[in-house]
Structure formats: structure tokens, C-alpha cells
Write an enzyme that holds these catalytic residues in place. Sequence first.
Site, PDB file in Angstrom:
ATOM      1  N   SER A 249      24.176 -43.280  62.057  1.00  0.00           N
ATOM      2  CA  SER A 249      23.121 -43.040  61.388  1.00  0.00           C
ATOM      3  C   SER A 249      21.850 -44.089  61.209  1.00  0.00           C
ATOM      4  CB  SER A 249      23.721 -43.247  59.802  1.00  0.00           C
ATOM      5  OG  SER A 249      23.916 -44.400  59.413  1.00  0.00           O
ATOM      6  N   LYS A 250      20.734 -43.832  60.478  1.00  0.00           N
ATOM      7  CA  LYS A 250      19.765 -44.678  60.400  1.00  0.00           C
ATOM      8  C   LYS A 250      19.874 -46.060  60.063  1.00  0.00           C
ATOM      9  CE  LYS A 250      15.766 -42.071  60.929  1.00  0.00           C
ATOM     10  NZ  LYS A 250      15.061 -40.907  60.490  1.00  0.00           N
ATOM     11  N   ARG A 251      21.039 -46.087  59.224  1.00  0.00           N
ATOM     12  CA  ARG A 251      21.124 -47.628  58.861  1.00  0.00           C
ATOM     13  C   ARG A 251      21.717 -48.414  60.123  1.00  0.00           C
ATOM     14  NH1 ARG A 251      25.024 -47.348  54.869  1.00  0.00           N
ATOM     15  NH2 ARG A 251      25.487 -49.823  55.457  1.00  0.00           N
ATOM     16  N   VAL A 255      17.971 -45.802  65.009  1.00  0.00           N
ATOM     17  CA  VAL A 255      16.833 -46.167  64.885  1.00  0.00           C
ATOM     18  C   VAL A 255      16.266 -46.367  66.219  1.00  0.00           C
ATOM     19  CG1 VAL A 255      16.905 -46.942  62.504  1.00  0.00           C
ATOM     20  CG2 VAL A 255      17.402 -48.522  64.396  1.00  0.00           C
TER      21      VAL A 255
END
Length: 470
Positions: A249-251, A255
Site C-alpha cells: 500500500s502507499k504506506r 510509492v
Amino acid sequence: MTSAKPSTIRTRFAPSPTGYLHIGGARTALFSWAFARHHGGQFVLRIEDTDLERSTPEAVQAILDGMAWLDLDHDEGPFYQMQRMDRYREVIGELLDKGLAYKCYASPEELDAMREEQRARGEKPRYDGRWRPAPGKTLPDVPAGVDPVIRFCNPTEGSVAWDDLVKGRIEISNAEMDDLIIARPDGTPTYNFCVVVDDWDMGITHVIRGDDHVNNTPRQINILRALGAEVPQYAHLSMILGDDGQKLSKRHGAVSVTQYHDDGYLPEAVINYLARLGWSHGDDEVFSREQFIDWFDLTNITPSAAQFNTEKLNWLNGLYIKQSSDAALAADVSSRLARRQVNPEDGPSLDALMGLYKDRVATLNELADAVEAFYVDVHPAQDLLDKHVTDEARAALRDLCEAFRSIEWVKESLSAAIKEAMKSHGLKMPQVAIPLRVLLVGQPQTPSIDAVLEAMGRDRVLARLTPYLA
Ligand code: GLU
């Protein structure tokens, strides 16, 4: 048809520019690059930009920036698929001429009805080959005003098998596959077809990519064989899961790799970290880029999913920071400080501060945080002042400041002066050192206090202490 006969290892990284280069893509790029480098081969960069709706020039740039930051240099390319349309059309023409592909005029409504009937019969929906020519077969009448799609004549018998260099042998029956559309009604080639022509023309010997492409491989192999092309070897990398075992995920990880730059990671640390996502060399956790190239092969890649581990990345990054030269760190941290409108030019030596702090941080941003206080006005929090800057401490610091005005500004004399003040005021080291830290940098913890004093310089130290000792 032409065919580039490869003589050495040639790999490629073929991102679709629909977003930034994220951790998964970067790992694919790294493995493809390292395999080529290990074997003294070539690494090709190819931008698969045929999805016009989702591809953007910004994403192309983000991918190039990510590759450059990680220093994954390519020998050929970037090739852009949109610039190779004529070539794909040429190969489609040749397949048509040879009877290896055919025009299909079935309308979308007709195909929907066909699938509906198949489902009703309990069959898996698939194109039934109604426009596929065969000896003795009568094809339907060509409808007027309809632009056909082009379909590839997939073999109807047997199976396609390959020894995947990561997953082992994979075999798919041709009966499972229908005749793939290789060109749309407007003549534009479809995704799998472009990949095949490119891998062929670019002489790719090893296709290293994410295992979300495993399903494309049997189709691609069939087309390559029809073209008389050498079939490359395939290595499908398992996916990377997040810290929590879920999809990235983005966390963590999903990214852009350049976000890691912004967050204060060193590219060497990210490379070392990525290398261990699914690949191993014994128990080695820390290794240089050169060692990685030396050791890397496709034999030690695990077929199971790799799991992202932020703690490990931070640990590695801290290690690489510690090993970096003070000058290199200072150059980087100086630009991070500049972005915060902090100018280290006319303050203490940034190099010296790097040496003091580099073994205490996990990221370059933490390093910038730690040294920022040396260059900006510090306003220690009231609770820290109340707790540590007691009357006894103040009395000792007043004497200390007197000494500071005249002693030689080197660690040894600074340390001796502190000991002297401790002794004459009956205080222990923390009772003097902590108030000094709070007043000088606003924090009760720092590297050794004599080193902090030395780095900060006499004038700045006196300017910071004096207002609190009146
Ligand atoms: N363009 C594809 C992607 O970004 C990769 C295709 C391939 O490696 O064959 O997922």
C-alpha cells in the site's frame, strides 16, 4: 522475417508509464539490470506506452528519474512502443500473408451472444474460431462496412510449456487459449503482440518480470514460435507484500522510489534492500552493488512472495549513512536544509556535525533534523527548562561560561572545564551536560557534550547560554 540472433545475454525492463516507478517495478528493473551486468550482457529499457489513456509523459519522466536515482543504467533505449507502430503493422501483415493470422468480422453483439450461449451450455466462454480459415471450411460472408480485428491462429493441439527460471515448469494446454486479437479494428496492435515483436527484435534472451504476466507468457510463446523467433527464457518474480502481509500500500513501498530519496534514503541502501526482496546469497544482508552484480543469478530467487520490512530498510539505511563520508553526507544534508530555508553556510562545520550524528540516525532527514538546531534559533520547551535548568545547574553554567570565554576551544579543554564546574558545584555529569544540551540544541540528548560544544563554536555557545543565566 528479420530476426536478431542474440549472442549474449540481453534483458529488458519494460514499464508501462501509467504511474511512477514503485518498489515492485524497481526490483524488476534491478534484477533485469543485475542479470545483464553479471553476464556482461546488455540491459534494454523499453517504455510500453500504447495505453494512450493511461500513459503520460510525466510518468515516463518519473520512471527515468527513478532509474537514474538508483543508477540502473541501460545500454539501449529507451525505446517507445508508440514509435514502433509501423514495425508491428509490418509483422501483422506478414502473419496474415502466411496464414498465421486472420481477419475476424464478428461484431461485439455477436460475440456477446456467443459467450452467453457457451455459458448456458456450462462451457468456459471463448472465441469459437468462426472466422478462422481452415481447409474445406466456408467462412461467413464479409459484412459490409465493418473493420475487422486481426486474430492470431493459436495452435489448437498440444500445449505450451516453459521452464520458468523462478517458478519451475509451467505447462498450459492450447485448448485453454483462444485466438488472441493482435490488432484492433483501427489497425492498432494489442499489448501482447507489441511485447512479442519487441522481445524478438530486441534480441531479448531473458524476460524477467512480475508474475502478473505469467498468463501472457503461453500466448507470447505461441506467437514467437509462429514468427520463427527464438523463445527467450522467462523468470517471473513473485509479488512483494507490505509489512502487514497484505498487498503493498502507499504506506510502504507502493510509492515512487524517488519518494525514498525525499524521505532521506540513500540509493545504495535501497538497492541493497531491494536485492534481498526475493533473492538471497547465503546469509548476506549487507553487500555493495559490485558484490550484488558478482553474486546475482536467477537460481537463488524464491518463488514465494517477498515481504516488505520497513524496519530492515531503516536499519540498512542507517548502516549506509554511517559508512558514508562526512563530506558526502554534508553535501546531501545541506540541500535538505536549504529546502527548509536553513543556510548552513555561516554556521558550524556541517562536515563535523555529520561525523557527530551519522551513527545515530536512520535517514538523511533525521540527520537534517538533528543538525538543524545548530543553525537556527533554539527555543527550548518550558518543561525541559523547568526540569533540567535548575538553579544549581545555572550556577554551574555561569562559571562554565566564564571558563568558555578564554579556554582553547577543543574537546579536551571543554571537557576539563565541565569537570571543573561539576566538581566545584558538587554536581554529577548529567546535571551539567543535560541543561547544556537543552539550552544549546533544545534536546536533552545529543552526542557527547564536549563534541557538541566544540562543533557549535564558542560564540554560538555563549550566545545561546547567556540569556538563560542572568
Ligand atoms: N509493461 C508491463 C508492465 O509494466 C511489463 C511487460 C513485460 O515485462 O513483459 O507491467
